[in-house]
Design an enzyme around this catalytic site. Structure first.
Site, short mmCIF file in Angstrom:
data_model
loop_
_atom_site.label_atom_id
_atom_site.label_comp_id
_atom_site.label_asym_id
_atom_site.label_seq_id
_atom_site.Cartn_x
_atom_site.Cartn_y
_atom_site.Cartn_z
N ALA A 120 -54.24 39.05 -10.90
CA ALA A 120 -55.54 38.56 -10.47
C ALA A 120 -55.86 37.18 -11.04
O ALA A 120 -56.59 36.39 -10.46
CB ALA A 120 -56.62 39.56 -10.88
N GLN A 157 -51.26 40.72 -16.68
CA GLN A 157 -50.49 40.13 -15.59
C GLN A 157 -50.82 40.76 -14.24
O GLN A 157 -50.28 40.36 -13.23
CB GLN A 157 -48.99 40.28 -15.85
CG GLN A 157 -48.52 39.51 -17.07
CD GLN A 157 -47.08 39.79 -17.37
OE1 GLN A 157 -46.57 40.87 -17.06
NE2 GLN A 157 -46.40 38.82 -17.95
N GLU A 158 -51.69 41.76 -14.27
CA GLU A 158 -52.03 42.40 -13.01
C GLU A 158 -53.53 42.28 -12.77
O GLU A 158 -54.04 41.18 -12.70
CB GLU A 158 -51.48 43.83 -12.98
CG GLU A 158 -49.94 43.82 -13.14
CD GLU A 158 -49.29 45.18 -13.10
OE1 GLU A 158 -49.50 45.89 -12.11
OE2 GLU A 158 -48.60 45.54 -14.07
N MET A 159 -54.25 43.39 -12.75
CA MET A 159 -55.66 43.27 -12.37
C MET A 159 -56.54 42.80 -13.54
O MET A 159 -57.69 42.44 -13.32
CB MET A 159 -56.13 44.60 -11.80
CG MET A 159 -55.36 44.94 -10.52
SD MET A 159 -55.50 46.67 -10.02
CE MET A 159 -56.94 46.56 -8.96
#
Lengths: 511, 391
Positions: free
Chosen positions: B120, B162-164
């Protein structure tokens, strides 16, 4: 190097600390603690006294399809219906035969010593692949394939017998994921891994086979309830293996009886593919038990195996594979009854040679144990030359307790089911099938009350309210009926019974 | 459109937060998704033709007519549908730019079409988004196998930087501030207190993930006994696939086309990426260095690029890897405990063609979930293609 640490340094440490190098004798017995008399694990579901199925029906009652030199065996298999027999006459057949249906007998006809021959010319992968249940493969000569002579993927109740298998690549006879099988009277040679490899299976008999000139003669791997009996196993790198191999989805090997076999002169050079598990088997091994539990070794003649007669080890023998927390690494409840053993270990090789030299000798024993696992016993330890490392502790087996005389077969008394048994009436069973097909397939396009991809189930019910036959017929070969809907794909892959069952079920759905 | 404008618009939406009302009232479906029967307890139970077959030791590995392993079902239709709204809602990410579906897009095989995923906040990850089909039947999750339940799995991407990149506190605050979600959670969890809890969020997402079933491919028709479901080249491919020369089926075992084990096969990382230690990072066991969970091959046609870090753009290239030699892509000085099935099968180009033909018969997205038109947050669903990270 790792191998060295595990096999040389650790035993050395033990010797240095525990016994002292000056003892000067190669036996490394554990401290003579109490000698427990071991008895069989109550959990074993051995079929003692059972006159088992010995796997499958013999010649089926259906049509006989004859195949002669120049014909295709596969064509006949595709035509055959469950219950049929495909009779193959002498000739040379260069093909891969796959059997993806149940209850087929593939029968070779041997005339004046001439076998029907499947010849892969070292170009084809496998001679026979089967995934159906109740398959018999009898009396073929199979040579020069690259993968297997006969490979099964999940078929139950198989019989593989009277086949001659010569240099068919990685394995000779390889049933996998099967329950209830019989492998007998086969002759196999020239295989670069195990000639007969029973992998991840249950209730299997391997008997009366001749295996020679292979890397491994017979391997029982991640398999339960196996009987290896009366086989002639010679001139392989390793004779008979009972293994747990880590990293497989079925994690155990237990209840294996190895009896009445001739395990002699298994001194062939190990020509396994680098990286394979059997590449770890030292040339000159009679029987090797790795991590398997409840293995009984009884009444075998085990002679002239130049590394060791019987080796018992935990998973540390294979140093080059990933560890598997799901695989219990130790050989537990090993049972060594009376066997004729002599002249084993005269010229040990590989890892065994390293191990043996550590304790100051240059010849191997009849029986060697690397010291892991518990509950092990030997009926009469004084008969054998033994080499026990790291405190391997053997009790005395109670002969009466472990006598396997009453056990005739490990195959199941009743054949293994090929569908999940339903303890219900036929009507209820039909409803169950209909329900699975309705929800498992139809609901992808139809909902009960509103249009999705196809029309609503309600509107279908209105059209066919007392006519399931009409639905069954329509879905087999649909024609476009409604202009504003896409054409329905045929459901002809469902069996006639399933189509009828789902039609009936669909008419009864209420939401 | 300029990404800054989008970011501003999203920022505007977020700043009003709870105030953003959806255009239409959202109701949770009282019906189970396809593949499930609603039983008297108002739970959705899986139905499949595979339920009529046994499997060895009930492990769900074998051949054509082999049953399924143990699976997750029994979620209520409302929980599953709530999970669907959450799954597609970018409001779950820290900045409202990324939903679960931006990396697991139904139109891209429940993956995202990228070699490695982007978070994100625009940070590039190190692994390829795995497909979510048939998770109900699996018991290890993530490429490195670090989660054992779906509920444990959903926590990973929600809070990974590294994601949401969200936090539990912020997620709870966000969702509890949206009246539409408060209402829907009350419908899905009628016995619970009015405030939304983390466990409810995880449970709903797990229920939705467990509803993604793909067992009606042409391969399955063949497996159930319809010999004409596959063409001769495809059957040839099946025979190469299950042969002990190619050994594909030894790890990609039917019916799920994964045996759910960790395997070290030694695929190369994309240029410039350092070696991913895989399962060793979880267990600390050096023998698992470079070990990854065997991925299912169902719907594999739709989820290029392939392998854990997306090294291969085509199925053909991914397949060819296995015949280029044991350890051929392992850099010098790197010691991996390569799986014994990795060898040199010397497959011909034609055999690789046939394998690809066969793998394409595993495609079935008939039960693909519907993307909601409206989301409880008032945000719009974002496809993998349309995803633009914020900051």
């Amino acid at each position: 190097m790792k191998r060295l640490v595990r096999w040389l340094i650790l035993p050395l440490l033990f010797i240095a600390i525990g016994i002292g190098l000056m003892q000067g004798w190669y036996y490394v017995f554990p401290p003579k603690a109490e000698r427990v008399v071991q008895s069989a694990d109550a959990e074993l579901s051995r079929n003692i006294g059972g006159a088992g199925s010995l796997a499958v029906p013999t010649l089926a009652q259906g049509t006989i399809h004859e195949v002669r030199d120049g014909d295709s065996i596969q064509e006949a298999v595709l035509t055959a219906q469950p219950g049929d027999t495909v009779m193959v006459y002498p000739g040379t057949y260069s093909e891969t035969v796959y059997i993806d249906k149940d209850d087929i007998v593939l029968m070779g006809v041997v005339e004046e010593g001439e076998y029907p021959t499947l010849d892969g010319n070292k170009e084809l992968n496998d001679a026979i692949l089967y995934s159906g249940s109740d398959i018999t493969i009898d009396s073929f000569k199979i040579m020069d394939y690259k993968g297997n002579a006969i490979m099964g993927q999940a078929g139950n109740n198989f019989v593989i017998r009277n086949n001659l298998v010569i240099d068919t690549g990685v394995y000779g006879i390889f049933p996998q994921f099967g329950t209830n099988g019989l492998i007998e009277h086969n002759v196999l040679t020239g295989i670069e891994d195990a000639a007969i490899y029973v992998g991840m299976s249950d209730h299997i008999d391997v008997r009366h086979n001749e295996v020679f000139g292979n890397v491994a003669g017979i391997e029982i791997e991640n398999t339960r309830h196996a009987l290896v009996e009366n086989n002639y196993v010679y001139d392989n790198a390793g004779g008979i293996l009972a293994f747990i191999t880590p990293g497989l989805p079925i994690k155990t090997t237990y209840d294996v009886i190895i009896r009445d076999n001739f395990v002699v002169n298994n001194n062939h050079v190990n020509f396994a593919e680098p990286g394979s598990i059997v590449a770890n088997v030292p040339q000159g091994t009679g029987i090797l038990v790795m991590a398997a539990d409840d293995v009984v070794i009884e009444n075998n003649i085990i002679t002239g195996n130049n590394s060791v007669g019987i080796g018992i080890t935990d998973l540390s023998l294979v140093t080059d594979v990933s560890k598997d927390p799901g695989s219990e690494p130790n050989p537990d409840r090993m049972v060594i009854m009376d066997n004729v053993m002599y002249n084993n270990g005269s010229d040990p090789k590989g890892i065994l040679k390293d191990l043996i030299s550590v304790v100051g000798r240059d010849t191997g024993p009849d029986i060697m144990d690397t010291g892991k696992g518990s509950g092990k016993c030997i009926a009469d330890v004084n008969r054998y030359q033994t080499l026990f490392l790291l405190g391997a502790d053997y009790g005395v087996c109670d002969r009466l307790e472990y006598a396997t005389d009453g056990l005739f077969t490990m195959t199941l008394e009743d054949m293994a089911p090929t569908e999940v048994k339903q303890d219900v009436s036929d009507a209820d069973f039909e409803k169950e099938i209909g329900k699975r097909a309705y929800y498992g397939v139809c609901t992808g396009c139809h909902t009960y009350s509103v249009r999705m991809i196809g029309p609503s189930v309600k509107s279908i019910q209105a059209l066919y309210f007392d006519n399931p036959e009409g639905i069954a017929e329509y879905i087999n070969d649909p024609i476009k009926k409604r202009d504003d809907y896409p054409e329905m794909p045929p459901q002809n892959y469902l069996t006639e019974e399933t189509r009828m069952a789902v039609a009936k079920y669909m008419l009864g759905v209420r939401e | 459109m300029n990404r800054w404008i989008i970011a501003l618009m999203l920022g505007g939406l977020l700043s009003v937060g709870a105030g953003a009302e959806p255009a239409a009232t959202i109701e949770l479906s009282p019906y189970c998704p396809p593949g499930f029967e609603r039983v008297a307890s108002n739970n959705c139970e899986l139905r499949s033709l595979y339920q009529q077959y046994p499997s060895l030791q009930s492990q769900g590995v074998g051949g054509l007519k082999t049953g399924l392993p143990a699976y997750r079902d029994g979620f209520s239709p409302q929980v599953i549908d709530l999970g669907r709204y959450l799954f597609f809602d970018p409001v779950l990410s820290v900045n409202g730019t990324q939903s679960c579906a931006t990396c697991h897009d139904p139109s891209r095989g429940m993956a995202d079409g990228r070699a490695v995923s982007i978070g994100a906040l625009g940070e590039e990850g190190t692994r390829s988004a795995p497909s979510l089909w048939n998770l109900a039947f699996q018991d290890i999750f993530f490429w490195d196998g670090r989660a054992a339940t779906l509920e444990d799995q959903v926590v990973g991407p929600l809070y990974s930087e590294q994601e949401m990149a969200n936090t539990p506190a912020n997620l709870l605050q966000t969702l509890n501030g949206i009246p539409a979600y408060r209402d829907l959670f009350q419908v899905a969890f009628p016995q619970s207190a009015p405030d939304i809890t983390l466990d409810e969020i995880y449970h709903a997402l797990a229920g939705f993930e467990a509803s993604l079933v793909s067992l009606n491919s042409r391969y399955d028709q063949y497996a159930h006994g319809y010999a004409d479901a596959l063409t001769p080249p495809e059957i040839e491919g099946l025979n190469v696939f299950r042969s002990f020369v190619a050994r594909c089926a030894e790890c990609h075992t039917p019916p799920l086309f994964t045996n759910q084990q960790i395997a070290v096969i030694g695929t190369p990382e994309p240029d410039g990426m350092s070696r991913d230690v895989g399962a060793m990072g979880v267990t600390g066991d050096a023998s698992m260095r470079g070990g990854f969970k065997v991925p299912s091959l169902r719907n594999i046609e739709l989820t290029a690029p392939y392998m854990h870090s997306g090294k291969y753009d085509s199925l053909w290239d991914a397949t060819e890897f296995y015949t280029l030699g044991r350890g051929h892509a392992v850099p010098e000085g790197e010691h991996l405990y390569l799986h014994w099935h990795i060898w040199e099968p010397e497959l011909t180009d034609t055999e690789i063609d046939r394998l690809v033909d066969f793998m394409k018969t595993l495609t079935d997205t008939r039960f693909a979930p519907r993307v909601p038109e409206v989301l409880p947050s008032g945000l719009s669903p974002i496809s993998a293609e349309a995803f633009i990270p914020g900051n």
